[in-house]
Scaffold this active site. Sequence first.
Site, short mmCIF file in Angstrom:
data_model
loop_
_atom_site.label_atom_id
_atom_site.label_comp_id
_atom_site.label_asym_id
_atom_site.label_seq_id
_atom_site.Cartn_x
_atom_site.Cartn_y
_atom_site.Cartn_z
N GLY A 20 1.11 -1.43 0.43
CA GLY A 20 0.12 -0.25 0.01
C GLY A 20 1.11 0.92 -0.12
N ARG A 148 7.46 -6.33 19.17
CA ARG A 148 8.37 -6.70 17.47
C ARG A 148 10.18 -5.94 18.38
NH1 ARG A 148 4.63 -7.83 15.88
NH2 ARG A 148 2.55 -7.15 14.85
N TYR A 151 11.92 -6.91 15.06
CA TYR A 151 11.70 -5.01 14.26
C TYR A 151 12.28 -3.40 14.41
CZ TYR A 151 8.22 -2.33 11.75
OH TYR A 151 7.82 -1.60 10.39
N LYS A 155 14.38 -1.01 12.45
CA LYS A 155 13.83 0.20 12.71
C LYS A 155 14.86 0.97 13.71
CE LYS A 155 10.71 -0.89 8.91
NZ LYS A 155 10.87 -0.45 7.80
N VAL A 184 -0.33 1.69 9.07
CA VAL A 184 -0.85 2.32 8.65
C VAL A 184 -2.42 1.45 7.83
CG1 VAL A 184 -0.96 3.20 6.12
CG2 VAL A 184 1.08 3.33 8.04
N THR A 186 -2.86 -0.52 5.37
CA THR A 186 -2.28 -1.90 4.17
C THR A 186 -3.30 -3.01 3.90
OG1 THR A 186 -0.65 -2.31 5.73
CG2 THR A 186 -0.28 -0.06 4.69
N PRO A 187 -2.36 -3.14 2.67
CA PRO A 187 -3.25 -5.36 3.04
C PRO A 187 -2.55 -5.78 4.30
CG PRO A 187 -3.25 -4.20 1.09
CD PRO A 187 -3.01 -3.24 1.99
N SER A 188 -1.19 -5.47 3.83
CA SER A 188 -0.44 -6.31 4.94
C SER A 188 -0.92 -6.09 6.40
CB SER A 188 0.81 -6.03 5.13
OG SER A 188 1.78 -6.86 5.70
#
Length: 249
Positions: A20, A148, A151, A155, A184, A186-188
């Site tokens: 996205g 997370r 991740y 980041k 956000v 988004t599809p994911s």
Amino acid sequence: MYGPSVHFTDCLSASNLCLGIGRATLEAFLREGASLVVAIDINGEKLQELSSKSGVECRVLDVRDGDGIRALAQSFTDIDVLFNCAGYVHQGNILETTEERWDYSFDVNVKSMFHFIQAFLPQMIEKGGGSIINMSSVASTLRGIQSRCVYGATKAAVIGLTKAVARDHVRQGVRCNVICPSPVATPSFTERSHDLNDSDKDHIDYIQDIMIGRLAYPEEVANLCVYLASDESSYHTGNVFTIDGGFCL
């Protein structure tokens, strides 16, 4: 949106276009006058959806492929804007993170940016300037997020990388900034949020029920990318742009 002050021609977007943000940013760059957008993705099927668009060049490429990225830089030698948006989200705390997932996360989320910046920075320096936009997250140095671990570590590294590149090349006309979004729509993200064991469900509830009331739209992140690519942001470099609807308050 920014009228004649938008001044970028060729852009390269290294992203997962099915998520996205990459797709929305590509569309925004085209609307704002980019003469060419080079779209990079490992998913050839998703790239095929863009192949008929005027002003778009598509290349199937794994962002972990340093040799492939350097070859790409030899094919496109007049890039003004580099947008690094490819990413992988691992679910788990440090005890649940294998060394394989740790290495994979850093390869996709950080080392890919190392390869792209190292490959395209020299041509930006030679032509007298350019804008590099890196995608980080509020899950970084800004906030610890449950499950997370790796991740957030990747980041945080992206923020450090951004500031280092900005500092080293500030007098060569190259600006480097980083965007840190909260979740956000988004599809994911939608797919992950349906997993009751995934911590993203808690983030959605917090943003929708306590903070601004909704998730960010990919287009809102894309608008920030357009700003950072344009002359309107000419005094910004090494800056961290948080777009979070109050998530970090």
